[in-house]
Write a protein that holds these residues in place. Structure first.
Motif, PDB file in Angstrom:
ATOM      1  N   TYR A   1       1.340 -52.204 -44.114  1.00 15.18           N
ATOM      2  CA  TYR A   1       1.603 -52.631 -45.305  1.00 15.18           C
ATOM      3  C   TYR A   1       1.182 -50.913 -46.718  1.00 15.18           C
ATOM      4  CZ  TYR A   1      -0.930 -53.310 -50.126  1.00 15.18           C
ATOM      5  OH  TYR A   1      -1.596 -53.855 -51.299  1.00 15.18           O
ATOM      6  N   LEU A   2       0.720 -50.461 -46.078  1.00 12.82           N
ATOM      7  CA  LEU A   2       0.967 -48.817 -46.582  1.00 12.82           C
ATOM      8  C   LEU A   2       2.303 -48.348 -46.220  1.00 12.82           C
ATOM      9  CD1 LEU A   2      -2.197 -46.794 -44.644  1.00 12.82           C
ATOM     10  CD2 LEU A   2      -1.931 -47.476 -47.035  1.00 12.82           C
ATOM     11  N   MET A   3       2.778 -48.778 -45.086  1.00 10.05           N
ATOM     12  CA  MET A   3       4.154 -47.921 -44.410  1.00 10.05           C
ATOM     13  C   MET A   3       5.083 -48.610 -45.937  1.00 10.05           C
ATOM     14  SD  MET A   3       3.803 -47.890 -40.792  1.00 10.05           S
ATOM     15  CE  MET A   3       5.524 -46.738 -40.463  1.00 10.05           C
ATOM     16  N   ARG A   4       4.596 -49.505 -46.125  1.00 10.13           N
ATOM     17  CA  ARG A   4       5.748 -50.198 -46.911  1.00 10.13           C
ATOM     18  C   ARG A   4       5.679 -50.022 -48.033  1.00 10.13           C
ATOM     19  NH1 ARG A   4       4.408 -55.264 -45.049  1.00 10.13           N
ATOM     20  NH2 ARG A   4       2.895 -55.682 -47.059  1.00 10.13           N
TER      21      ARG A   4
ATOM     22  N   PRO B   1      -3.649 -41.334 -44.572  1.00  9.90           N
ATOM     23  CA  PRO B   1      -3.473 -42.522 -45.357  1.00  9.90           C
ATOM     24  C   PRO B   1      -2.800 -41.617 -46.858  1.00  9.90           C
ATOM     25  CG  PRO B   1      -5.973 -41.967 -45.257  1.00  9.90           C
ATOM     26  CD  PRO B   1      -5.289 -41.223 -44.271  1.00  9.90           C
ATOM     27  N   HIS B   2      -2.246 -40.788 -46.615  1.00 16.06           N
ATOM     28  CA  HIS B   2      -1.627 -40.156 -47.617  1.00 16.06           C
ATOM     29  C   HIS B   2       0.042 -39.619 -47.340  1.00 16.06           C
ATOM     30  CE1 HIS B   2      -5.360 -38.915 -48.773  1.00 16.06           C
ATOM     31  NE2 HIS B   2      -5.327 -40.025 -50.382  1.00 16.06           N
TER      32      HIS B   2
ATOM     33  N   ILE C   1       2.092 -43.470 -53.258  1.00 15.71           N
ATOM     34  CA  ILE C   1       0.437 -43.011 -53.330  1.00 15.71           C
ATOM     35  C   ILE C   1       0.349 -42.081 -53.782  1.00 15.71           C
ATOM     36  CG2 ILE C   1      -1.380 -43.258 -51.427  1.00 15.71           C
ATOM     37  CD1 ILE C   1       0.212 -44.809 -49.828  1.00 15.71           C
ATOM     38  N   LEU C   2       1.098 -40.854 -53.186  1.00 12.88           N
ATOM     39  CA  LEU C   2       0.345 -39.335 -53.399  1.00 12.88           C
ATOM     40  C   LEU C   2       0.853 -39.181 -55.230  1.00 12.88           C
ATOM     41  CD1 LEU C   2      -1.210 -37.212 -52.301  1.00 12.88           C
ATOM     42  CD2 LEU C   2       1.306 -35.937 -52.162  1.00 12.88           C
ATOM     43  N   ALA C   3       2.051 -39.744 -55.596  1.00 13.88           N
ATOM     44  CA  ALA C   3       2.538 -39.179 -56.983  1.00 13.88           C
ATOM     45  C   ALA C   3       1.203 -40.293 -57.897  1.00 13.88           C
ATOM     46  CB  ALA C   3       3.361 -40.169 -57.063  1.00 13.88           C
ATOM     47  N   HIS C   4       1.430 -41.861 -57.285  1.00 16.61           N
ATOM     48  CA  HIS C   4      -0.468 -42.274 -58.246  1.00 16.61           C
ATOM     49  C   HIS C   4      -0.891 -41.407 -58.812  1.00 16.61           C
ATOM     50  CE1 HIS C   4      -1.468 -46.150 -59.850  1.00 16.61           C
ATOM     51  NE2 HIS C   4      -2.625 -46.224 -59.298  1.00 16.61           N
TER      52      HIS C   4
END
Ligand SMILES: Cc1ncc(COP(=O)(O)O)c(C=O)c1O
Length: 318
Positions: A205-208, A119-120, A214-217
């Motif tokens: 969607y995740l790849m977009r 997921p990350h 994702i990780l930074a947020h």
């Protein structure tokens, strides 16, 4: 890529199919102390069936794997290393490639549990040179009931089918059956059709959004939570510093059971996970029975973190 019902099913498939065929008494399986029960119990069952021995790579006080003892634990007897890429309790991001290379040097195969990293993470099975890599759809915005077993083709081809039935055969006669080619030989029965269709847009969607974003947020939110919790007396964060982990914040407040924290937060509209998080050996390692865990993802906001911190501070005062 083989569709399975999830990470647990993928690991059990490898344990039954590859493990039962290849392990002998005295062979060794190396696990880490930070594994989810899904990446422990199938190997314990395999060890019971075959007489193989389980060895453990420890977790240091800084919540990182004790990588220095790897060479001592690996030997020609090691047939398999199974490890998680990211701990579901500590959030620790493990040096997977380094461990895979060390395992391959002694001829062991490596299964990477990517349930928490897919997921990350941006690393792929081929970046890591993993022999198998497993994950679940429901941890990456997809539906429950579907997951993946990735494996190197020649390895999967050498493995006997695990579940028998329709869909996994080329032909069946009264004398026996001929198994289908990959991936169908491991996909017996009617597949998770709806789930597979739903998984695709979730992954796209995740790849977009992108793994870096994702990780930074997540890290920003997790650090905000850690800073906010720092005023709770005695509170202990289980996990390394933020640059070594994902957005998971597990913690223990001395004298307060995690169930009580969870119930209080629940009433305040904040959902966290409490208990042993399917990682009892890890909790034992840190001499705690249970912990509370806030897991931030890219859809969470700063105000949600603040609500979590406020409710946790109140719970601890109570
Ligand atoms: C690291 C890890 N491995 C395995 C699993 C098991 O996944 P599933 O229940 O989808 O099979 C989980 C789920 O929490 C996990 O976090």
């Amino acid at each position: 890529m083989i569709f399975t019902p999830g990470t647990t099913a993928s690991i059990n498939l490898v344990a039954r199919s590859w493990g039962d065929t290849n392990l002998r008494p005295g062979d060794e399986i190396l696990l880490t102390e930070m594994e989810h029960h899904s990446n422990i119990v199938p190997w314990q069952q395999l060890a019971e069936r075959t007489g193989a021995i389980i060895r453990w790579l420890g977790v240091r006080d800084d919540f990182q794997l004790d990588i220095e003892s790897l060479d001592r634990l690996l030997s020609g007897r090691t047939k398999l290393v199974a490890l998680t890429a990211v701990s579901n309790v500590l959030g620790t991001i493990n040096p997977v490639r380094e461990i895979v290379d060390a395992a391959h040097r002694v001829g062991a195969k490596v299964l990477v549990d990517a349930a928490q990293s897919a997921p990350h993470g941006k690393a792929t099975a081929s970046d890591w040179d993993a022999d198998w890599l497993v994950f679940s759809g429901h941890k990456m915005l997809g539906p429950t009931g579907i997951g993946v077993l990735y494996g190197k083709r020649e390895l999967l081809e050498s493995m006997p089918p695990f579940l028998g039935g329709g869909n996994m055969i080329k032909s069946v006669s009264k004398q026996g059956f001929v198994a289908a080619d990959l991936p169908h030989r491991f996909e017996a029965g009617t597949g998770p059709i709806v789930e597979a269709i739903a998984l695709k847009p979730a992954l796209e969607y995740l790849m977009r959004v992108g793994s870096d974003a994702i990780l930074a947020h997540e890290r920003q939110l997790a650090q905000r939570a850690i800073d906010g919790l720092s005023s709770v007396s005695g509170l202990r964060i289980l996990g390394p510093s933020i640059q070594s982990k994902t957005g998971i914040v597990s913690f223990v407040i001395p004298g307060v059971h995690s169930d009580q924290i969870g119930q209080y937060l629940n009433a305040a509209g904040v959902a966290i996970r409490v208990g042993h998080h399917c990682a009892m050996p890890l909790h034992e390692r840190f001499s705690v029975g249970v912990s509370a865990r806030a897991s931030f993802y890219f859809y969470n906001t700063q105000s949600e973190v603040d609500a979590f911190v406020t409710a946790t501070l109140r719970a601890s005062e109570l």
